[in-house]
Scaffold this active site. Structure first.
Site, PDB file in Angstrom:
ATOM      1  N   GLY A 183       0.868  -1.174   0.000  1.00 57.41           N
ATOM      2  CA  GLY A 183       0.000   0.000   0.000  1.00 57.41           C
ATOM      3  C   GLY A 183       0.902   1.220   0.000  1.00 57.41           C
ATOM      4  O   GLY A 183       1.907   1.237  -0.709  1.00 57.41           O
ATOM      5  N   SER A 227       5.905  -5.311  -1.293  1.00 53.21           N
ATOM      6  CA  SER A 227       5.888  -3.906  -1.719  1.00 53.21           C
ATOM      7  C   SER A 227       6.219  -2.971  -0.543  1.00 53.21           C
ATOM      8  O   SER A 227       7.356  -2.966  -0.089  1.00 53.21           O
ATOM      9  CB  SER A 227       4.541  -3.600  -2.378  1.00 53.21           C
ATOM     10  OG  SER A 227       4.586  -2.384  -3.039  1.00 53.21           O
ATOM     11  N   ALA A 228       5.264  -2.223  -0.002  1.00 53.07           N
ATOM     12  CA  ALA A 228       5.562  -1.357   1.143  1.00 53.07           C
ATOM     13  C   ALA A 228       6.118  -2.164   2.317  1.00 53.07           C
ATOM     14  O   ALA A 228       6.982  -1.686   3.061  1.00 53.07           O
ATOM     15  CB  ALA A 228       4.312  -0.584   1.560  1.00 53.07           C
ATOM     16  N   HIS A 230       8.759  -3.257  -7.300  1.00 49.44           N
ATOM     17  CA  HIS A 230       8.084  -2.890  -8.570  1.00 49.44           C
ATOM     18  C   HIS A 230       9.087  -2.230  -9.528  1.00 49.44           C
ATOM     19  O   HIS A 230       8.727  -1.293 -10.240  1.00 49.44           O
ATOM     20  CB  HIS A 230       6.945  -1.887  -8.340  1.00 49.44           C
ATOM     21  CG  HIS A 230       5.833  -2.349  -7.454  1.00 49.44           C
ATOM     22  ND1 HIS A 230       4.784  -3.117  -7.904  1.00 49.44           N
ATOM     23  CD2 HIS A 230       5.580  -2.123  -6.123  1.00 49.44           C
ATOM     24  CE1 HIS A 230       3.933  -3.336  -6.893  1.00 49.44           C
ATOM     25  NE2 HIS A 230       4.401  -2.746  -5.806  1.00 49.44           N
ATOM     26  N   GLU A 245       8.871  -6.880 -10.864  1.00 48.38           N
ATOM     27  CA  GLU A 245       7.676  -7.566 -10.369  1.00 48.38           C
ATOM     28  C   GLU A 245       7.790  -9.068 -10.614  1.00 48.38           C
ATOM     29  O   GLU A 245       8.338  -9.496 -11.625  1.00 48.38           O
ATOM     30  CB  GLU A 245       6.437  -6.979 -11.023  1.00 48.38           C
ATOM     31  CG  GLU A 245       6.207  -5.542 -10.566  1.00 48.38           C
ATOM     32  CD  GLU A 245       4.857  -4.981 -10.974  1.00 48.38           C
ATOM     33  OE1 GLU A 245       4.235  -5.526 -11.904  1.00 48.38           O
ATOM     34  OE2 GLU A 245       4.443  -3.985 -10.353  1.00 48.38           O
TER      35      GLU A 245
END
Lengths: 238, 238
Positions: free
Chosen positions: A85, A117-118, A154, A189
């Site tokens: 997020g 991700s985060a 990413h 990714e």
């Protein structure tokens, strides 16, 4: 220390976390309860339910860190999963809820850490290589430092013929290296990192990763590469 | 107050600032000296020389804010130009060199302000809608507030069929609006804002801009639109 750091949670055309099923199966063996940290998104309940459904086939129970005193929840969990997020929102909440140091402490002592991700950004010494918009201001950019180098999740290659004048990802990372002397692993990714104590390996998609160091040409890293030497990093942040 | 806030400095196939030549000609009438703020890039001297060459046809002399005490330089300049690059680095330097408050003060009292990209971000109340990587940590995200709303420069529309799983620009701005109740003007490349005291107008490329507000559908804004009502914004940051 056992870490699984995913570049992203969802691959095109596949279900949430499906592309990393083998790595998750391996890592979740023996895990009965997972503490899920939903703070990178606004809807903590919805996010936790989504993750609980995705992890149900692994036979684990998922508790949301917003549901009770997270330290109490930690005591009954064998793994912590920090979801993706907005990295700034996530880090602000980790500080506000006094959860950052306990995560570092538990994971250092054997609790499995999964980040996507985060959640991968906050496993680094700082969030200085996130792609996210700084929508809120955390106390500091310093994060858990479960690995001693920086990750750019990413990771995107420059696109030939693109007329957009904003910086490419590579240019952004080079700007980071102008200010800080710390390696940055640009993870495309579909890729992930596995850390088992002193061993670090790139896994996942054949697209692999790109390693940036100050004063050196970027280096292509293919899936399966042993990156344990990166765990010796002594970075210098400005 | 006289402002020119550019989404970007260079249009594809054109020279630096060439796409905004008419707006610059108008704004630089009567200006003999421009104080250039090069701190968003690492090479202050090279950046200042580049800008001096680009502004030479306008008959203005360009002084770099790194060349001398910037307050002294301010006294002989009728305009300040804050160039693009990394917004976090720029803001850190504006605080470190105690230049943020003087810029706000001078511009409030008539000095012309020109900003492009990062220079446009710091004209907002905060840098919370920059696209840049947080390569260094400024004291605070608060900026000059020469306009009372947020701008997202280099605004990019979602690309149909894109398989990249990172957030779109629109999703990032919606995340900002989850946390803050402040309008965000997404300015596509080639556009700019002109403020003349209580009048605010979108200019430049026909691509125009997209205005985001909490709880409302995004609104398309075409070039030439009077946006003065945005100057009445009473934003709430979390």
């Amino acid at each position: 220390m056992r870490l699984l750091l995913l570049s992203n949670s969802t691959a095109p055309g596949r279900r949430y976390l499906e592309h990393a099923a083998d790595a998750l199966t391996d890592l979740l063996t023996g895990v009965r309860r997972v503490l899920f940290v939903p703070f990178a998104l606004a809807d903590h309940g919805g996010y936790t339910a989504h993750v609980a459904a995705a992890l149900e086939p692994y036979g684990v129970e998922v508790l949301g860190a917003h549901q009770d005193d997270p330290i109490k929840l930690f005591n009954s969990a064998q793994a912590v999963f920090v979801g993706g997020g907005n990295t700034f929102r996530l880090l602000r909440e980790l500080y506000a809820r006094e959860l950052l140091a306990p995560i570092r402490d538990r994971v250092t002592h054997g609790t499995v850490y999964i980040g996507s991700s985060a959640g991968t950004n906050v496993a680094c010494p700082s969030i200085r290589t996130t792609n996210d918009m700084p929508i809120v201001q955390p106390t500091t950019f310093e994060a858990t430092g479960l690995v001693p180098f920086q990750i750019n999740p990413h990771y995107l290659d420059p696109v030939d013929g693109d007329t957009h004048m904003g910086e490419t990802r590579e240019e952004r990372i080079e700007e980071f290296l102008e200010e800080n002397d710390v390696p940055v692993l640009g993870m495309r990714e579909g890729t992930w990192l596995r850390r088992e104590d002193a061993t670090l390996t790139l896994g996942g998609d054949a697209a692999g990763a790109r390693l940036f160091r100050r004063g050196a040409k970027p280096e292509e890293i293919s899936s399966g590469t042993d990156l344990s030497a990166l765990l010796e990093t002594m970075g210098r942040y400005r």
